[in-house]
Design a protein around this motif. Structure first.
Motif, short mmCIF file in Angstrom:
data_model
loop_
_atom_site.label_atom_id
_atom_site.label_comp_id
_atom_site.label_asym_id
_atom_site.label_seq_id
_atom_site.Cartn_x
_atom_site.Cartn_y
_atom_site.Cartn_z
N GLY A 145 47.60 35.36 36.13
CA GLY A 145 46.25 35.58 35.61
C GLY A 145 46.29 36.75 34.64
O GLY A 145 47.36 37.21 34.23
N ARG A 146 45.11 37.23 34.28
CA ARG A 146 45.01 38.37 33.39
C ARG A 146 44.00 39.35 33.94
O ARG A 146 43.02 38.96 34.58
CB ARG A 146 44.59 37.91 31.98
CG ARG A 146 45.65 37.11 31.25
CD ARG A 146 45.21 36.76 29.84
NE ARG A 146 44.81 37.91 29.06
CZ ARG A 146 45.67 38.73 28.43
NH1 ARG A 146 46.97 38.53 28.53
NH2 ARG A 146 45.23 39.74 27.72
N THR A 147 44.26 40.63 33.67
CA THR A 147 43.34 41.64 34.17
C THR A 147 41.94 41.45 33.58
O THR A 147 40.94 41.73 34.24
CB THR A 147 43.84 43.05 33.82
OG1 THR A 147 43.98 43.17 32.39
CG2 THR A 147 45.18 43.33 34.48
N ASP A 148 41.87 40.97 32.34
CA ASP A 148 40.57 40.79 31.70
C ASP A 148 39.92 39.45 32.03
O ASP A 148 38.82 39.17 31.57
CB ASP A 148 40.67 40.97 30.18
CG ASP A 148 41.80 40.19 29.55
OD1 ASP A 148 42.42 39.36 30.25
OD2 ASP A 148 42.07 40.39 28.35
N ASP A 149 40.58 38.60 32.81
CA ASP A 149 40.00 37.33 33.24
C ASP A 149 39.34 37.43 34.61
O ASP A 149 38.63 36.52 35.03
CB ASP A 149 41.06 36.23 33.31
CG ASP A 149 41.36 35.66 31.93
OD1 ASP A 149 40.58 35.95 31.01
OD2 ASP A 149 42.36 34.95 31.79
N MET A 150 39.61 38.50 35.33
CA MET A 150 39.03 38.66 36.66
C MET A 150 37.53 39.00 36.53
O MET A 150 37.14 39.84 35.74
CB MET A 150 39.77 39.75 37.42
CG MET A 150 39.34 39.89 38.88
SD MET A 150 37.98 41.05 39.12
CE MET A 150 38.81 42.61 38.85
N LYS A 151 36.71 38.31 37.32
CA LYS A 151 35.29 38.57 37.34
C LYS A 151 34.86 38.98 38.75
O LYS A 151 35.42 38.50 39.74
CB LYS A 151 34.49 37.32 36.91
CG LYS A 151 34.80 36.83 35.50
CD LYS A 151 34.33 37.82 34.44
CE LYS A 151 34.60 37.29 33.04
NZ LYS A 151 34.15 38.25 32.00
N VAL A 152 33.89 39.86 38.82
CA VAL A 152 33.34 40.28 40.10
C VAL A 152 31.97 39.65 40.26
O VAL A 152 31.08 39.85 39.43
CB VAL A 152 33.24 41.81 40.21
CG1 VAL A 152 32.62 42.20 41.54
CG2 VAL A 152 34.61 42.44 40.06
N VAL A 153 31.81 38.84 41.29
CA VAL A 153 30.54 38.19 41.58
C VAL A 153 30.11 38.62 42.98
O VAL A 153 30.77 38.30 43.98
CB VAL A 153 30.65 36.66 41.52
CG1 VAL A 153 29.30 36.01 41.82
CG2 VAL A 153 31.15 36.21 40.15
N ARG A 154 29.03 39.38 43.04
CA ARG A 154 28.51 39.92 44.32
C ARG A 154 29.63 40.57 45.13
O ARG A 154 29.78 40.35 46.33
CB ARG A 154 27.82 38.82 45.11
CG ARG A 154 26.64 38.19 44.36
CD ARG A 154 25.61 37.59 45.30
NE ARG A 154 26.12 36.47 46.07
CZ ARG A 154 26.16 35.21 45.63
NH1 ARG A 154 25.74 34.93 44.39
NH2 ARG A 154 26.62 34.25 46.39
N GLY A 155 30.43 41.40 44.45
CA GLY A 155 31.47 42.16 45.13
C GLY A 155 32.74 41.41 45.41
O GLY A 155 33.68 41.98 45.99
N THR A 156 32.85 40.16 44.98
CA THR A 156 34.05 39.35 45.23
C THR A 156 34.78 39.07 43.92
O THR A 156 34.17 38.69 42.93
CB THR A 156 33.66 38.01 45.89
OG1 THR A 156 33.01 38.27 47.14
CG2 THR A 156 34.89 37.15 46.15
N ASN A 157 36.10 39.29 43.95
CA ASN A 157 36.92 39.00 42.77
C ASN A 157 37.11 37.49 42.62
O ASN A 157 37.49 36.81 43.57
CB ASN A 157 38.30 39.65 42.91
CG ASN A 157 38.22 41.17 42.90
OD1 ASN A 157 37.21 41.74 42.52
ND2 ASN A 157 39.28 41.81 43.32
N VAL A 158 36.86 36.99 41.42
CA VAL A 158 37.03 35.57 41.12
C VAL A 158 38.07 35.44 40.00
O VAL A 158 37.89 35.99 38.92
CB VAL A 158 35.70 34.92 40.68
CG1 VAL A 158 35.91 33.46 40.28
CG2 VAL A 158 34.67 35.02 41.79
#
Length: 449
Positions: A336-349
């Motif tokens: 993956g990529r560090t800039d592709d990680m998303k945080v949704v309600r405190g959870t990494n996606v």
């Protein structure tokens, strides 16, 4: 016939490889300090000298190089910036990054010698996957300024294969050419390999009965996702091999060998690779997820020292692979990529995890993940085009429920809405797929991350 393209270095003892790397590191640092305005200023500011590099670990004395710094230099000294050692008058080609991340593409110049090196690097991976001079290779790529599969094309020519450039044309035309030219090797992104298989099915073309025996995948982490790779291999009746390259070094940096040990070999005689904590920048050990940092030895026109790639990788010893190469592995390729990680309600996606689940169901033709904000709450919705067996209401509901459960289980109970999309309504991709759409306000997205 040898299993190695370059047996002199691919089978070196570890100690000998590290001595070679140190010699190349010192030479590259000296070259950069003398000829690159960017690095000359960097060495002067740090008060350091290339000759201070006495061991490989001394590379950590050098500061990181970032994409943002490179971009800033290209804005200040347009169009090519100050990192390079040559100008356009001494270069033979220019390539760019893809720009799929929404940022300004980087521009990279190459000399004739550098481009020859790029082809040489690709030969490591092509030969390792079993490609030989007797093969006919079809490159399903649009041949624009994005570097994409350009290096692979020249690597195939250097290896002696017959190359069919599948330039700007429809997917149908490409599928028919693959059959007409009796291609034995096909190169594409993982997403486009699936797209061509879908097109072939609609055309009544039997890919499994075609001569294709090898697929060279690059451009996306999906090439190392087992669920995606299995779908590709089943559709084509051929073996798929993951590779990865980048414009910043002009060429490939890892490849799967014929043993396919669950990872891709780093081309360590031409690159010095580090894995660091994305936040602290400190080194991480074998088996730990971190950000890939690269120092490139072979590109004299654009020396690159400790470049932060934003690629997430797990490094493991190459000794676990029975092929005999000394080169270490990136387990599972680029994860993956560090800039592709998303945080949704405190959870990494991570999209890699989402794709593994979606492809693992075997019922999805195409998908897209969308994140949006409702009031003060983030919501995440997966839009799915189901395959024919799941298009009726009962089949669709079973598929949607399965995907929702698996996604929630993998993401700490986070709820994913799963909605059906109309056939053909979601984007298709020839190059890097962009299936994640974050519609949250930019400032709020930055805050939650």
């Amino acid at each position: 016939m040898t299993r190695y393209w370059n047996p002199r270095t691919e089978a070196l003892a570890r100690e000998e490889l590290e001595r070679l790397q140190l010699a190349k590191l010192r030479r590259t640092a000296q070259w950069a300090a003398e000829r690159s305005p960017f690095y000359r200023a960097r060495f002067e500011a740090a008060g350091s000298r290339p000759e201070d590099l006495e061991t490989l670990s001394d590379v950590r004395r050098l500061p990181f190089t970032t994409r943002e710094e490179w971009q800033a230099s290209q804005i200040e000294a347009a169009p090519y910036g100050t990192l390079g050692t040559i100008g356009a008058d001494r270069a033979i080609r220019v390539h760019t990054t893809s720009g799929t991340s929404g940022r300004m593409p980087l521009r990279a110049l190459d000399s004739r010698k550098d481009w020859s090196w790029a082809a040489e690097m690709w030969c490591y991976g092509l030969w390792g996957a079993g490609v030989r001079s007797t093969d006919t290779a079809y490159v399903a790529f649009g041949y624009g300024s994005f570097i994409g599969f350009w290096g692979l094309h020249y690597g195939l020519e250097k290896l002696g294969a017959l190359v069919v450039p599948g330039g700007a044309q429809s997917t149908e035309s490409r599928v028919r050419q693959i059959i007409d030219f009796q291609a034995t090797v096909v190169a594409s992104t993982p997403t486009y390999a699936l797209r061509m298989a879908q097109e072939a099915e609609q055309l009544g073309v039997d890919l499994r009965g075609a001569p294709v025996h090898t697929l060279i995948l690059s451009g996306e982490p999906a090439g190392s996702i087992p669920e995606t790779k299995q779908l590709i291999e089943e559709a084509w009746g051929a073996r798929a091999f993951d590779t990865a390259g980048m414009t910043e070094i002009s060429t490939i940096f890892m490849f799967e060998c014929a043993e396919q040990p669950g990872g891709a070999h780093i081309i360590e005689d031409h690159l010095l690779e580090e894995v660091v904590d994305p936040v602290t920048g400190e080194p991480v050990g074998f088996g730990e997820l971190g950000e890939r940092v690269v120092t490139s030895f072979g590109r004299s026109s654009l020396p690159l020292l400790r470049y932060r790639t934003a690629d997430l990788v797990v490094r493991v010893p190459g000794t676990r692979c029975p092929c005999g190469r000394v080169f270490d592995l990136y387990e599972g390729g680029v994860q993956g990529r560090t800039d592709d990680m998303k945080v949704v309600r405190g959870t990494n996606v991570y999209m890699r995890a989402v794709e593994a689940i979606v492809r693992g169901t075997g019922g999805v033709e195409e998908f897209q993940l969308r994140i949006h904000r409702e009031g003060i709450r983030d919501e995440v919705t997966l839009h799915v085009e189901p395959l024919a067996p799941y298009e009726d209401e009962s089949g669709w509901r079973d598929l949607a429920d399965l995907i929702a459960r698996e996604l929630a289980h993998a993401h700490e109970g986070l709820r994913f809405h799963v909605e059906r999309a109309e056939p053909g309504s979601l984007p298709r991709f020839e190059l890097k797929a962009k299936r994640l759409v974050d519609n949250r306000p930019a400032l709020e997205v930055a805050h939650v991350r």
